[in-house]
Write a protein that holds these residues in place. Structure first.
Motif, PDB file in Angstrom:
ATOM      1  N   ASP A 469       0.805  -1.238   0.000  1.00  0.00           N
ATOM      2  CA  ASP A 469       0.000   0.000   0.000  1.00  0.00           C
ATOM      3  C   ASP A 469       0.833   1.281   0.000  1.00  0.00           C
ATOM      4  O   ASP A 469       0.297   2.391   0.194  1.00  0.00           O
ATOM      5  CB  ASP A 469      -0.967   0.040   1.202  1.00  0.00           C
ATOM      6  CG  ASP A 469      -1.895  -1.159   1.229  1.00  0.00           C
ATOM      7  OD1 ASP A 469      -2.352  -1.556   0.134  1.00  0.00           O
ATOM      8  OD2 ASP A 469      -2.133  -1.688   2.318  1.00  0.00           O
ATOM      9  N   ALA A 470       2.166   1.175  -0.193  1.00  0.00           N
ATOM     10  CA  ALA A 470       2.998   2.386  -0.196  1.00  0.00           C
ATOM     11  C   ALA A 470       2.763   3.242  -1.430  1.00  0.00           C
ATOM     12  O   ALA A 470       2.812   4.478  -1.366  1.00  0.00           O
ATOM     13  CB  ALA A 470       4.478   1.999  -0.106  1.00  0.00           C
ATOM     14  N   VAL A 471       2.503   2.574  -2.562  1.00  0.00           N
ATOM     15  CA  VAL A 471       2.316   3.290  -3.821  1.00  0.00           C
ATOM     16  C   VAL A 471       0.861   3.188  -4.237  1.00  0.00           C
ATOM     17  O   VAL A 471       0.371   2.103  -4.568  1.00  0.00           O
ATOM     18  CB  VAL A 471       3.232   2.723  -4.939  1.00  0.00           C
ATOM     19  CG1 VAL A 471       3.017   3.486  -6.246  1.00  0.00           C
ATOM     20  CG2 VAL A 471       4.699   2.799  -4.505  1.00  0.00           C
ATOM     21  N   ALA A 472       0.163   4.290  -4.226  1.00  0.00           N
ATOM     22  CA  ALA A 472      -1.248   4.284  -4.570  1.00  0.00           C
ATOM     23  C   ALA A 472      -1.457   3.810  -6.001  1.00  0.00           C
ATOM     24  O   ALA A 472      -0.771   4.248  -6.918  1.00  0.00           O
ATOM     25  CB  ALA A 472      -1.829   5.691  -4.392  1.00  0.00           C
ATOM     26  N   GLY A 473      -2.403   2.875  -6.154  1.00  0.00           N
ATOM     27  CA  GLY A 473      -2.726   2.367  -7.482  1.00  0.00           C
ATOM     28  C   GLY A 473      -1.878   1.192  -7.905  1.00  0.00           C
ATOM     29  O   GLY A 473      -2.046   0.675  -9.010  1.00  0.00           O
ATOM     30  N   CYS A 474      -0.966   0.743  -7.057  1.00  0.00           N
ATOM     31  CA  CYS A 474      -0.106  -0.394  -7.378  1.00  0.00           C
ATOM     32  C   CYS A 474      -0.532  -1.583  -6.523  1.00  0.00           C
ATOM     33  O   CYS A 474      -0.624  -1.461  -5.297  1.00  0.00           O
ATOM     34  CB  CYS A 474       1.356  -0.054  -7.121  1.00  0.00           C
ATOM     35  SG  CYS A 474       2.474  -1.422  -7.520  1.00  0.00           S
ATOM     36  N   THR A 475      -0.777  -2.694  -7.156  1.00  0.00           N
ATOM     37  CA  THR A 475      -1.220  -3.883  -6.444  1.00  0.00           C
ATOM     38  C   THR A 475      -0.329  -5.068  -6.772  1.00  0.00           C
ATOM     39  O   THR A 475       0.284  -5.128  -7.835  1.00  0.00           O
ATOM     40  CB  THR A 475      -2.687  -4.226  -6.780  1.00  0.00           C
ATOM     41  OG1 THR A 475      -2.775  -4.466  -8.190  1.00  0.00           O
ATOM     42  CG2 THR A 475      -3.617  -3.083  -6.398  1.00  0.00           C
ATOM     43  N   GLY A 476      -0.312  -6.030  -5.868  1.00  0.00           N
ATOM     44  CA  GLY A 476       0.340  -7.308  -6.135  1.00  0.00           C
ATOM     45  C   GLY A 476       1.836  -7.282  -5.965  1.00  0.00           C
ATOM     46  O   GLY A 476       2.464  -6.265  -5.862  1.00  0.00           O
TER      47      GLY A 476
END
Length: 476
Positions: A469-476
């Motif tokens: 969850d550190a980078v918004a919009g990045c998953t997985g």
């Protein structure tokens, strides 16, 4: 503070040189000899020089003393082998260029004989204007630094404080080596105050070396070229140039291809197989800049490939590119570069390293297959791009792909594609894919801010972004 330490500090901060305060961070009318009839003097303006060093020396002297611009035409494919320095200035092989002179080389080579004393080949004084066409400058060994009399070695092949233009030529196998500091193994241009301009067009800068061999902290910079004044490079090739420093002196080896400390424009140029070496010190990139705004480095339609920064037990900072200033890279490829720090060192920015004062704009560029690697419990981060100390990075329509970070022996490996700390990184219409690290295979955000706009972060290993969850919009 010593001059060596001042250079070290300034190099680290990316400051422009200003006299001694900045430290670590190539002919005209002819005379008698050029003509078929011995003793006959050519008319002012042009001279043809036979394959004779004394004739070449006299032609330069005559051109310097005549009014207006002069042209010296060398014998086709002749090798002018210099066996002794210029008696008026033994740091140089030929008389200093003090007027406006064009050398038409016709494929000729001007070189220092291997048995001769050490000296550079050409020096252009502040009032001089040299245009060098279709010539090779080789074998020079600098013994002084015209910018700072009494210390260091600068400009192994050519040193220019005036105006230098090199077209369709080669500057190869020249050396600047000193126990004080060494800069510009092939060419050094401009003055500490930023005056003096240079242009390189369709020119090969290859096999040149800048070596610091002293015992205290200092630097070697610009294995191929170092510019203190404005420089334009186009359609040229920087290959197999090196910078190195004495091991375990905490010294700086940077800009193995090109080190820019003033406005630098690079177009359609290749930097390949250049190497910076600093065991126990700081090794930094084939292409570096530390110019103070509003000066900047602009790189367009160029290739930075297969370059290495090696610092066993030290700090390897940027295999291909390192900037602590304003840098723009457009339509280029940064590929297969390596930042390596074995024996417990730290390796960052396999492709690109951005310092605390750095400002990078990356557009329509591919950053691919670069690596940052450490061993013996050391750390590595930012296989593609490292922005860890407060810089600003803006990435537009670019690909960060197949980069890797590795650390063996219990070390840490983070940010295979991008590592961000303190500073800010934004990506627009870009892709971060197929990168690898111990953690944060795509992006590792230690602190600062990473912003994704219409950007895919996919197929990175073992994860796309870290921490979770550190980078918004990045998953997985």
């Amino acid at each position: 503070m010593s001059r060596q330490n001042l250079r070290a500090k300034a190099s680290l901060l990316g400051a422009r040189r200003s006299g001694p305060a900045r430290l670590i961070a190539a002919l005209g009318l002819a005379a008698t000899a050029g003509l078929a009839l011995p003793g006959q003097v050519a008319h002012a303006g042009a001279a043809t020089v036979r394959c004779s060093v004394p004739d070449l020396v006299e032609a330069i002297k005559t051109a310097n003393s005549s009014p207006g611009a002069d042209t010296i035409r060398l014998a086709r494919k002749c090798t002018y082998k210099l066996t002794a320095p210029d008696p008026d200035n033994p740091a140089n092989g030929l008389p200093a260029i003090t007027s406006e002179i064009t050398i038409e080389g016709h494929g000729a080579k001007i070189t220092r004989d291997k048995s001769a004393p050490d000296f550079r080949i050409l020096f252009v004084d502040e009032a001089g204007k040299l245009k060098l066409n279709k010539s090779t400058i080789s074998g020079g060994k600098a013994t002084d630094c015209p910018n700072f009399p009494g210390g260091g070695a600068c400009g192994g092949g050519i040193s220019s404080l005036g105006t230098l233009t090199v077209n369709h030529s080669q500057v190869i196998h020249n050396t600047a080596e000193s126990d004080v500091f060494a800069e510009g193994g092939g060419i050094e241009t401009g003055t500490f105050e930023g005056a003096g301009t240079a242009t390189l067009n369709d020119t090969e800068i290859s096999g040149n070396t800048a070596v610091y061999n002293g015992e205290v902290q200092s630097s070697a910079a610009g294995g191929g070229v170092l510019n203190n004044g404005p420089l334009t490079v186009e359609n040229s090739r920087f290959t197999n140039n090196t910078v190195s420093v004495t091991e375990r002196t905490n010294s700086f080896a940077f800009g193995s291809g090109l080190a820019g400390f003033a406005r630098t424009t690079v177009r359609k140029t290749t930097f390949a197989h250049n190497q910076a070496s600093a065991p126990g010190g700081f090794a930094r990139a084939a292409l570096t800049t530390g110019a103070v705004p509003p000066d900047a480095m602009t790189v367009t339609d160029s290739v930075i490939a297969n370059n290495t920064a090696s610092a066993p037990g030290g700090f390897a900072q940027g295999g291909g590119v390192a900037s602590n200033a304003v840098l723009s890279v457009t339509g280029s490829r940064v590929v297969d570069n390596h930042a390596s720090a074995p024996d417990g060192g730290t390796a960052v920015g396999g492709g690109i390293q951005i310092g605390a004062l750095g400002n990078l704009e990356l557009s329509q560029t591919t950053v691919q297959r670069n690596t940052a690697s450490a061993s013996g419990g050391g750390s590595a981060q930012g296989g593609g791009i490292n922005n860890a100390t407060g810089g600003s990075v803006k990435i537009d329509k670019s690909k960060i792909t197949n980069n890797a970070v590795r650390a063996s022996g219990g070390g840490t490996a983070r940010g295979g594609g991008i590592f961000n700390g303190v500073g800010s990184t934004s990506l627009n219409d870009s892709a971060v894919t197929d990168n690898k690290a111990g953690d944060g295979g795509g992006i590792f955000e230690e602190s600062g801010t990473v912003t994704l706009n219409s950007t895919e972060v996919e197929r990175n290993h073992p994860n796309n972004c870290a921490p979770p969850d550190a980078v918004a919009g990045c998953t997985g």
